[in-house]
Design a protein around this motif. Structure first.
Motif, short mmCIF file in Angstrom:
data_model
loop_
_atom_site.label_atom_id
_atom_site.label_comp_id
_atom_site.label_asym_id
_atom_site.label_seq_id
_atom_site.Cartn_x
_atom_site.Cartn_y
_atom_site.Cartn_z
N GLU A 61 0.83 -1.21 0.00
CA GLU A 61 0.00 0.00 0.00
C GLU A 61 0.87 1.26 0.00
N GLU A 62 1.83 1.28 0.88
CA GLU A 62 2.72 2.44 0.96
C GLU A 62 3.63 2.51 -0.28
N GLY A 63 3.97 1.35 -0.80
CA GLY A 63 4.79 1.30 -2.01
C GLY A 63 4.05 1.89 -3.21
N ILE A 119 -4.05 -0.93 -2.63
CA ILE A 119 -3.81 -2.38 -2.79
C ILE A 119 -4.76 -3.11 -1.83
N PRO A 120 -5.84 -3.73 -2.35
CA PRO A 120 -6.79 -4.41 -1.46
C PRO A 120 -6.07 -5.46 -0.59
N GLY A 121 -6.25 -5.36 0.72
CA GLY A 121 -5.64 -6.33 1.62
C GLY A 121 -4.16 -6.08 1.88
N ASN A 122 -3.61 -5.03 1.23
CA ASN A 122 -2.20 -4.65 1.41
C ASN A 122 -1.23 -5.82 1.15
N LEU A 149 4.01 5.59 -2.89
CA LEU A 149 5.33 6.12 -3.29
C LEU A 149 5.44 6.16 -4.82
N ALA A 150 4.92 5.14 -5.49
CA ALA A 150 4.96 5.11 -6.96
C ALA A 150 4.23 6.32 -7.55
N ILE A 151 3.05 6.62 -7.00
CA ILE A 151 2.30 7.80 -7.46
C ILE A 151 3.12 9.06 -7.22
N THR A 191 9.33 -1.32 -10.00
CA THR A 191 10.68 -1.10 -9.45
C THR A 191 10.65 -1.11 -7.92
N ILE A 192 9.66 -0.41 -7.35
CA ILE A 192 9.55 -0.32 -5.89
C ILE A 192 9.26 -1.71 -5.31
N ALA A 193 8.39 -2.46 -5.96
CA ALA A 193 8.05 -3.81 -5.49
C ALA A 193 9.29 -4.71 -5.50
#
Lengths: 83, 83, 83, 83, 83, 83
Positions: free
Chosen positions: A23-25, F12-15, A28-30, A74-76
């Protein structure tokens, strides 16, 4: 090597690709996708003027989603997919 | 193998993809993306003339962000994501 | 399996993706991107006629940068990022 | 699972991604990109009619180069970059 | 988490990315690319009406090839390139 | 670091990127692609108004498929391709 101009704009908040989770990743992408727009067009007035152009255009919204998808890949990878 | 023309333009500042951190990696991504434009259109006057075309166009700003995202993916991998 | 036509055009100078460093890798990326255009449109007169179309168009210059970025990603991986 | 229609078109010559070297890998990338066009538009007369549309258009030639670059990335990885 | 609507459309035939070889992997890439179109536009009449729009347009045929190339990259990696 | 605005939208559903299989991974790819559009254009009325623009346009349907393909590549890698 890089111009002073580029070094004075924050391009990666916190200077790290590591985030607590996907979620935070994603956020960050946005964020980093937006910061490239900001670096290319530093005038906030112009950027604000362009907002309706993309926010009301299906094709441009898809294009933004495209760029975010690439940044997120990339972040993932950087976060080893938060496995 | 490569033409003299191409070898005389600097395409990667410092001839390395390794940077101190993501922030600097991002700036390098912007820089090398610009240098390809420069290699393709070496005339600075023409490039300057084209500036308002992309700096005031939402779609082109997104396209620039797209290219930078791809360059950054390579630089981030080269740096093992600065982990 | 492949047509004679394709096999008679040089597509990868020196038949290798390995280069001395990133700078040379970048030049190779530009070169092999151009050779695909050449393979698709083998008539040099037509290619020359199309030159002003892309060299003076911001969107097309960005698109060329996009393709080079993808070719470079492959070349960089092939060279283990010159680490 | 897949339709008979799709299974009757050859999509990968020789049913392998392994090639002798980068040059042959590049030719395979062009070939498989073309075969997707063929699978989508099986009518040779139509494809022939569309040829001048892309062969004389800088933007479309760049787009073709883009697709070939992506196919090549996969083929290069499959061949461990012919290292 | 996901809407019932999405879960009721088959998106990956057989729910696996593993195929016997590259040829079948390529057919799967075409298939799953088409299923996204179907999920986005579930009305078969509309999809049929749009067919001549892309089947007779060089640019759109290239774009379809582009999407298939990306899907194939994932499928090829999933199959460890059928090495 | 990131704006409150971004952190308040579920992206991201469910993170998590981990899914039971490819079918569910594909549905997640569609879902997260849509959530970026939602984050960029939070007004549901506008998004609804834009729906016919892309649902009846072959080029835009292909573009959506393109973005989903990229999101899926990341999800598939995160799940080690469900091997």
């Amino acid at each position: 090597m890089l111009t002073k101009e580029l070094m004075s704009i924050e391009l990666i908040p916190g200077n790290t690709l590591i985030t607590a989770g996907p979620e935070e990743g994603r956020a960050l992408a946005i964020k980093i996708a937006r910061l490239i727009i900001k670096a290319t067009q530093p005038d906030a007035t112009v950027r604000e003027r362009l907002r309706p152009d993309y926010a009301n255009d299906a094709g441009m919204l898809i294009s933004i989603g495209h760029v975010v998808a690439i940044e997120f890949a990339t972040i993932a990878a950087a976060n080893n997919y938060w496995r």
